[in-house]
Design a protein around this motif. Sequence first.
Motif, mmCIF file in Angstrom:
data_model
loop_
_atom_site.group_PDB
_atom_site.id
_atom_site.type_symbol
_atom_site.label_atom_id
_atom_site.label_comp_id
_atom_site.label_asym_id
_atom_site.label_seq_id
_atom_site.Cartn_x
_atom_site.Cartn_y
_atom_site.Cartn_z
ATOM 1 N N PRO A 48 47.341 -24.301 6.905
ATOM 2 C CA PRO A 48 47.254 -22.850 6.728
ATOM 3 C C PRO A 48 46.558 -22.430 5.444
ATOM 4 N N THR A 49 46.240 -23.398 4.593
ATOM 5 C CA THR A 49 45.751 -23.054 3.254
ATOM 6 C C THR A 49 44.273 -23.353 3.029
ATOM 7 N N LEU A 50 43.760 -24.412 3.642
ATOM 8 C CA LEU A 50 42.372 -24.787 3.363
ATOM 9 C C LEU A 50 41.367 -23.757 3.868
ATOM 10 N N PRO A 51 41.545 -23.165 5.074
ATOM 11 C CA PRO A 51 40.615 -22.103 5.464
ATOM 12 C C PRO A 51 40.591 -20.954 4.454
ATOM 13 N N LEU A 52 41.757 -20.617 3.909
ATOM 14 C CA LEU A 52 41.820 -19.554 2.918
ATOM 15 C C LEU A 52 41.144 -19.985 1.614
ATOM 16 N N GLY A 98 52.779 -26.605 1.923
ATOM 17 C CA GLY A 98 51.478 -26.128 1.470
ATOM 18 C C GLY A 98 51.454 -24.637 1.212
ATOM 19 N N GLY A 99 52.009 -23.870 2.146
ATOM 20 C CA GLY A 99 52.020 -22.420 1.976
ATOM 21 C C GLY A 99 52.830 -21.983 0.764
ATOM 22 N N GLY A 111 51.914 -20.079 8.292
ATOM 23 C CA GLY A 111 52.649 -21.335 8.369
ATOM 24 C C GLY A 111 53.727 -21.316 9.434
ATOM 25 N N LEU A 112 54.301 -20.119 9.722
ATOM 26 C CA LEU A 112 55.347 -20.017 10.730
ATOM 27 C C LEU A 112 54.799 -20.261 12.133
ATOM 28 N N LEU A 133 49.008 -27.662 -4.867
ATOM 29 C CA LEU A 133 48.919 -27.946 -3.435
ATOM 30 C C LEU A 133 48.175 -29.250 -3.185
ATOM 31 N N PHE A 134 46.993 -29.393 -3.778
ATOM 32 C CA PHE A 134 46.188 -30.585 -3.539
ATOM 33 C C PHE A 134 46.841 -31.825 -4.151
#
Length: 415
Positions: free
Chosen positions: A34-38, A157-158, A255-256, A169-170
Amino acid sequence: MKVFWTLEPQSRRNLLILFTAGLLFWSSMASLLPTLPLYVESVGGTTQQIGVVMGSFAIGLILCRSWLGRLADRRSRKLVVLIGAVVAAIAPLGYLVVNSIPLLMVLRAFHGISIAAFTTGYSALVVDLAPVSKRGEIIGYMSLVTPIGIAMGPAIGGYLQAGAGYTPLFLAASGLGILGLICATLVKEPGITKETLASQVSAGSENPAQFWKLLASPRLRTPAIVLLLIGLSFGALSTFVPLYIKAIKVDLNPGLFYTAAAIASFISRIIVGRASDLYGRGIFITGSIFCYAIAMLILSFADTPSSFLLGGFLEGAGSGTLMPMIIALISDRSTAQERGKVFALCITGFDVGIAIAGPVLGSVAEPLGYRGMFIITTALSFLALIVFATSSSKNIPHSLRFAIGREKDVYALNK
């Protein structure tokens, strides 16, 4: 779960350690869903560029699958698992220093090698350790690492991205990969007979082109095509759902969505593995593809949190049934000596679908919007259902009966 207590202690220990390694691996992978596209959007990426970057993940998969499959057969399943875990540990560190679109594409392609290696070696090891009569049940249980990891990963991650930023995160994704690598080193690979070793040594000079000729085999062609079509839908989900939710201003943590999918996937994997040993793989593959198609249809009209969560739940039920059942199906249809490359070949269809989904569906999303894109994935999922129902066996009537659980698999080798 009682089936594990019927196994020899060494096999049970290996499966439990392998399960832990898989859980850590998938948690690392899923923490970026949920985080990498952002993140790509935050460094200036357009919708199409986000699709290209996320789709580049499959380049590493496609380029390395065939070689890794042959390596698993000729040398060691464990070695291939270790390669995947090493890449999973290293790649997230690259995101700390890379913030240009071209370099992100290269890094994502490298990261994709982890999936190609880990899933091929993991699946082959599980089948090697599982008795034939309990194969579907053990594959189902061992495949639980995916939904559990995908449930835990996005939440981790979120939370880290929202509360502390991308650097923690990374680092966390890398740390999970390192722990998975440590566990993988503790797995003891089952012994291979001298006859098998000799056959693999003689196959060491195998022409790589012969690997692709397996695709023409009727026992493998249909599973590969089904995975290609479903891979397109999965690629759209993994790349564009967070952006879709943000674009239409739905009050839902992306993420949900993945958590709902993971819960359904967990439930289905517990149930269908044992049932498929009794009733065959066909009816469960049919049901899983149908769930995928309905999930895509719901997402094409989704505009509330509940509709997204329902779509995620149905997609999870579909994927949680489809992947272990396809693995069980192609395990039934292959010998131990060729199992690594057979897994690699069929799952390459899924890889190609993911690779195409990012750039192609990303370009569709520009003029048609995300709803139009998911209408297309709905059609692709129903096409996969038609393909399986009409070509999974030696002719259409046989295929239809196999697809509804009324016919045995004529291509099963039971080895």
